[in-house]
Design an enzyme around this catalytic site. Structure first.
Site, PDB file in Angstrom:
ATOM      1  N   HIS A  99       4.322   3.389  -7.188  1.00 46.33           N
ATOM      2  CA  HIS A  99       4.913   3.243  -6.052  1.00 46.33           C
ATOM      3  C   HIS A  99       4.583   4.470  -4.997  1.00 46.33           C
ATOM      4  CE1 HIS A  99       7.412  -0.268  -5.095  1.00 46.33           C
ATOM      5  NE2 HIS A  99       7.753  -0.421  -6.487  1.00 46.33           N
ATOM      6  N   ASP A 104       9.643   1.552  -2.669  1.00 47.17           N
ATOM      7  CA  ASP A 104      10.525   1.408  -3.472  1.00 47.17           C
ATOM      8  C   ASP A 104      11.716   2.047  -2.648  1.00 47.17           C
ATOM      9  OD1 ASP A 104       9.074   3.899  -3.291  1.00 47.17           O
ATOM     10  OD2 ASP A 104       9.741   4.696  -5.133  1.00 47.17           O
ATOM     11  N   HIS A 240     -24.378  -4.953  -0.149  1.00 53.19           N
ATOM     12  CA  HIS A 240     -25.059  -5.102  -1.346  1.00 53.19           C
ATOM     13  C   HIS A 240     -26.525  -5.973  -1.302  1.00 53.19           C
ATOM     14  CE1 HIS A 240     -22.068  -3.824  -3.932  1.00 53.19           C
ATOM     15  NE2 HIS A 240     -21.074  -4.790  -3.169  1.00 53.19           N
ATOM     16  N   TYR A 299       3.419  -4.776  17.171  1.00 51.83           N
ATOM     17  CA  TYR A 299       3.570  -4.689  18.905  1.00 51.83           C
ATOM     18  C   TYR A 299       4.900  -4.542  19.038  1.00 51.83           C
ATOM     19  CZ  TYR A 299       3.417  -5.200  23.592  1.00 51.83           C
ATOM     20  OH  TYR A 299       3.510  -5.452  25.085  1.00 51.83           O
ATOM     21  N   GLU A 370      13.920  11.806  -0.718  1.00 52.64           N
ATOM     22  CA  GLU A 370      15.161  10.772  -0.682  1.00 52.64           C
ATOM     23  C   GLU A 370      16.313  11.090   0.279  1.00 52.64           C
ATOM     24  OE1 GLU A 370      15.716  11.528  -4.817  1.00 52.64           O
ATOM     25  OE2 GLU A 370      14.714   9.894  -5.569  1.00 52.64           O
TER      26      GLU A 370
END
Ligand SMILES: [Zn+2]
Ligand SMILES: [Zn+2]
Length: 395
Positions: A99, A104, A240, A299, A370
């Site tokens: 994460h 999360d 490529h 927007y 947190e």
């Protein structure tokens, strides 16, 4: 309802949920364990309805006790294919998956908001749909919408979403009216020439030469034909062609992205195709162009922005509300939910160098602050209830 107190009261629980999800990250559309955590939590609150959508997507419905509008709040739930190096004690237990974008935290916040708001359903005018979306990193929103998510959510009138952001200081909220995050379309151009011997180019049609001019002309078109007030980026990221130095190949492939921080993207796409086709034709080549939507423009509805700014000032104070130079060329598929209804998307600042939470997302050292979770919850709940109360009063 005391939003600040309510958000703080669930802060510890929110952190615990976030760490559990952080330990068990899952890639897009494989978020089975995450979806299990989400559904079990929503049922335990309990919400009125918990619906499954697009495999690992979940929509929880809360009917308030009073009449009013239907609104949706969205959280993304997917992780990234990155080997975690953050050093956090609750680091990913799945090697190579992390994460690293804060989803999360987004998921944990929305779960706790659902719990708080459900406890206050007597004060809520209308219905809230809590939308947990898989695979944000690769356009999961449109798949949910195609699978009927908006019908399941009760056709919400407005959509709200957020992102935790390392580059704004902890304690701030950042947003702006109008274009906020660019639309992103991915192209694949295959140019067809005529291969042959490298010593006899006049007997061949070298598609590599055409491709070189295509790249130059695209950049000239972007720079000289478009207003600087309608930011546009065209990036070629892959080329490529060829197998051997003495052989001119038949074909060449170019892949890249077109990003627009404005609503005029259809014009840009049309001119892109014209520039590619006519440049190829000048060099006697033909081409096939594929253009597919990565995400639409995020927007922010200007009228809703006023309500959102009020909510932000109440949450973090006026000097911590940032509204200048906020728009970015990155994208978020939250935009798909905001295509057919007005909405608001905002950033919750979490940057704190002393905690290492100023590390950019999608980096293996990414850390989430947190302490920002309670701020995100408080802001979202204030905004949602402000809108619902305003609408209910008008009806
Ligand atoms: Zn991301
Ligand atoms: Zn993200």
């Amino acid at each position: 309802m005391d939003y600040k107190k309510e958000a703080k009261s669930l802060k510890t629980e929110c952190i615990a949920i976030r760490r559990d999800i952080h330990r068990h990250p899952e890639l897009g559309f494989q978020e089975f364990q995450t979806a299990g955590i989400i559904r079990e939590y929503l049922k335990s609150i309990p919400l009125d309805e918990v619906k499954e959508c697009s495999g690992t997507g979940t929509i929880g419905i809360l009917h308030g006790s009073k009449p009013g509008p239907t609104v949706m709040i969205r959280a993304d739930i997917d992780a990234l294919p990155i080997l975690e190096q953050s050093g956090e004690p609750f680091s990913s237990e799945t090697p190579g998956v992390m994460h690293a974008c804060g989803h999360d935290g987004h998921t944990a916040m929305l779960l706790c908001e659902a719990k708080i708001l459900a406890a206050h359903r007597g004060e809520i005018p209308g219905t809230i749909a809590f939308v947990f979306q898989p695979n944000e990193e690769d356009a999961g929103a449109q798949i949910m919408i195609d699978d009927g998510a908006m019908e399941m959510a009760g056709h919400p009138e407005v959509a709200f979403g957020l992102h935790l952001k390392h580059n704004y200081p902890f304690g701030t909220i950042a947003m702006c009216p109008g274009p906020m995050m660019a639309s992103s379309y991915y192209f694949k151009v295959t140019i067809h020439g005529k291969g042959g011997h490298g010593g006899y180019p006049h007997l061949c049609i070298n598609p590599i030469v055409a491709a070189a001019h295509v790249i130059e002309n695209l950049e000239s078109f972007r720079a000289f034909e478009n207003s600087v007030f309608e930011p546009t980026v065209i990036s070629v990221g892959m080329i490529h062609a060829g197998e051997k130095n003495i052989v001119i190949p038949n074909d060449i492939e170019l892949e890249g992205s077109i990003r627009c921080l404005h609503r005029n993207h259809e014009h840009i796409h049309r001119r892109f195709c014209e520039v590619v086709e006519q440049t190829c034709s000048l060099y006697r080549c033909t081409c096939d162009i594929e253009l597919k939507c990565g995400n639409s423009l995020v927007y922010n509805d200007p009228a809703l922005e006023k309500l959102a700014e009020e909510a932000a000032v109440e949450t973090v104070g006026g000097k911590n509300l940032l509204t200048e130079n906020i728009a970015v060329m990155g994208g978020d598929d939250m935009a798909e939910f905001m295509n057919d209804r007005p909405g608001i998307y905002f950033f919750v600042g979490m940057g704190d160098p002393s905690k290492g939470t100023d590390c950019p997302n999608h980096n293996d050292h990414f850390r989430l602050n947190e302490d920002s979770l309670a701020i995100g919850m408080e802001m979202t709940m204030r905004l949602v209830l402000k809108y619902m109360e305003q609408q209910a009063a008008q009806k």
